[in-house]
Write a protein that holds these residues in place. Structure first.
Motif, short mmCIF file in Angstrom:
data_model
loop_
_atom_site.label_atom_id
_atom_site.label_comp_id
_atom_site.label_asym_id
_atom_site.label_seq_id
_atom_site.Cartn_x
_atom_site.Cartn_y
_atom_site.Cartn_z
N GLY A 131 0.82 -1.21 0.00
CA GLY A 131 0.00 0.00 0.00
C GLY A 131 0.85 1.26 0.00
O GLY A 131 2.02 1.24 -0.39
N ARG A 132 0.24 2.36 0.44
CA ARG A 132 0.94 3.64 0.46
C ARG A 132 2.00 3.62 1.57
O ARG A 132 1.70 3.33 2.71
CB ARG A 132 -0.05 4.78 0.69
N MET A 133 3.23 3.97 1.20
CA MET A 133 4.33 3.96 2.17
C MET A 133 4.20 5.14 3.13
O MET A 133 3.53 6.13 2.84
CB MET A 133 5.67 4.00 1.44
N LEU A 134 4.83 5.01 4.29
CA LEU A 134 4.76 6.03 5.33
C LEU A 134 6.03 6.86 5.34
O LEU A 134 7.14 6.32 5.22
CB LEU A 134 4.58 5.37 6.70
N TRP A 135 5.88 8.19 5.50
CA TRP A 135 7.02 9.08 5.58
C TRP A 135 7.60 9.00 6.99
O TRP A 135 6.88 9.04 7.97
CB TRP A 135 6.61 10.51 5.28
N LYS A 136 8.93 8.89 7.07
CA LYS A 136 9.58 8.80 8.37
C LYS A 136 10.85 9.65 8.32
O LYS A 136 11.60 9.59 7.35
CB LYS A 136 9.93 7.34 8.67
N GLU A 137 11.03 10.46 9.36
CA GLU A 137 12.27 11.24 9.44
C GLU A 137 12.62 11.46 10.90
O GLU A 137 11.77 11.39 11.78
CB GLU A 137 12.14 12.57 8.69
N GLY A 138 13.92 11.72 11.13
CA GLY A 138 14.37 11.93 12.50
C GLY A 138 15.88 11.90 12.57
O GLY A 138 16.57 12.07 11.56
N GLY A 142 23.49 9.33 15.29
CA GLY A 142 23.30 10.77 15.40
C GLY A 142 23.06 11.44 14.06
O GLY A 142 22.97 12.66 13.98
N ASN A 143 22.95 10.64 12.99
CA ASN A 143 22.72 11.19 11.65
C ASN A 143 21.22 11.39 11.41
O ASN A 143 20.40 10.63 11.90
CB ASN A 143 23.28 10.26 10.57
N LYS A 144 20.91 12.41 10.60
CA LYS A 144 19.51 12.64 10.21
C LYS A 144 19.13 11.62 9.15
O LYS A 144 19.97 11.19 8.34
CB LYS A 144 19.34 14.05 9.64
N TYR A 145 17.85 11.24 9.16
CA TYR A 145 17.34 10.36 8.12
C TYR A 145 15.94 10.82 7.74
O TYR A 145 15.23 11.46 8.52
CB TYR A 145 17.30 8.89 8.58
N LYS A 146 15.55 10.53 6.48
CA LYS A 146 14.18 10.78 6.04
C LYS A 146 13.94 9.94 4.80
O LYS A 146 14.83 9.75 3.98
CB LYS A 146 13.93 12.26 5.77
N GLY A 147 12.72 9.42 4.73
CA GLY A 147 12.37 8.59 3.59
C GLY A 147 11.08 7.85 3.82
O GLY A 147 10.38 8.06 4.81
N TRP A 148 10.78 6.97 2.89
CA TRP A 148 9.53 6.22 2.90
C TRP A 148 9.78 4.80 3.40
O TRP A 148 10.75 4.16 3.02
CB TRP A 148 8.96 6.17 1.47
N VAL A 149 8.87 4.33 4.27
CA VAL A 149 8.99 2.97 4.81
C VAL A 149 7.69 2.20 4.55
O VAL A 149 6.63 2.78 4.41
CB VAL A 149 9.31 2.97 6.32
N CYS A 150 7.81 0.89 4.51
CA CYS A 150 6.69 0.00 4.25
C CYS A 150 5.66 0.10 5.39
O CYS A 150 6.03 0.12 6.56
CB CYS A 150 7.20 -1.43 4.12
N PRO A 151 4.35 0.14 5.06
CA PRO A 151 3.33 0.24 6.10
C PRO A 151 3.03 -1.09 6.80
O PRO A 151 2.37 -1.11 7.83
CB PRO A 151 2.10 0.73 5.35
N SER A 152 3.53 -2.20 6.24
CA SER A 152 3.21 -3.51 6.79
C SER A 152 3.91 -3.73 8.13
O SER A 152 5.08 -3.41 8.30
CB SER A 152 3.63 -4.60 5.81
N LYS A 153 3.19 -4.29 9.09
CA LYS A 153 3.77 -4.64 10.39
C LYS A 153 4.42 -6.03 10.34
O LYS A 153 5.26 -6.36 11.14
CB LYS A 153 2.69 -4.63 11.48
N ALA A 154 3.96 -6.83 9.37
CA ALA A 154 4.46 -8.21 9.25
C ALA A 154 5.78 -8.24 8.49
O ALA A 154 6.07 -7.38 7.67
CB ALA A 154 3.42 -9.07 8.53
N LYS A 155 6.57 -9.23 8.78
CA LYS A 155 7.84 -9.45 8.07
C LYS A 155 7.57 -10.40 6.91
O LYS A 155 6.72 -11.27 7.02
CB LYS A 155 8.89 -10.07 9.01
#
Length: 189
Positions: free
Chosen positions: A154-161, A167-180
């Protein structure tokens, strides 16, 4: 049975709005109305300050005459305007439940309508979704600013932090699935 004590009425919302924004203003207008077909669409705009050019909140309410009890049908326009105001204020000011006492009264007392027995709109009378999106963009001045990423789940989730390990910044799209297994993230560089 609905517990009406759990819901705020629109008048109470208006009073809270006036207390928090004494020089604010509320505007309503009819977007679409067909009294022969028995429906109305109302827009409410709420401004924190009287001089504000852009509303702090905008919401809509749709009223259909056949959803009202017989003794309330003549108040459909007023009731729909009131509903639009209550909805717009709820976007601006915190509420426990978005629905109001008036909304829940309609739910509790609405006539039962078999939506599957409803005759579909004649060809050409219904607005295509693409046209509706274009009309909204024209009215609200909107534009698509980014395309959302999708994966097989489905639609991927935006994640940043900031990484707690590096200690590095990150941002990008991650899979919405909770299952492996999850789909590979798509990190921006």
């Amino acid at each position: 049975m609905i517990n009406f004590d759990e819901y705020e009425d629109v008048n109470a919302r208006i009073k809270r709005f006036r207390a928090a924004h004494p020089v604010g203003r509320i505007e309503t207008d009819i977007v679409e109305c067909d009294l022969v077909k028995g429906y109305i669409l109302v827009r409410a705009r709420v401004y924190r300050e009287h001089e504000d050019l852009v509303p702090a909140a905008v919401d809509y309410a749709f009223g259909r005459q056949d959803f009202y009890r017989e003794n309330m049908k003549r108040w459909m326009v007023e009731d729909t305007v009131t509903s639009a105001i209550g909805r717009a204020i709820s976007l601006l000011m915190p509420v426990e439940t978005r629905a109001t006492k008036q909304n829940m009264d309609q739910v509790e007392n609405a006539p039962i309508v078999d939506v599957w027995a409803t005759v579909p709109a004649s060809e050409g009378s219904a607005i295509a979704i693409g046209s509706a999106v274009e009309a909204l963009k024209a009215e609200l001045g909107g534009e698509i600013t980014e395309q959302l990423e999708k994966c097989e789940h489905g639609r991927m989730l935006w994640k940043e932090g900031i990484s707690s390990k590096t200690g590095n910044k990150y941002k990008g799209w991650v899979c919405p699935s909770k299952a492996k297994p999850q789909c590979a993230p798509r990190w921006e560089k």
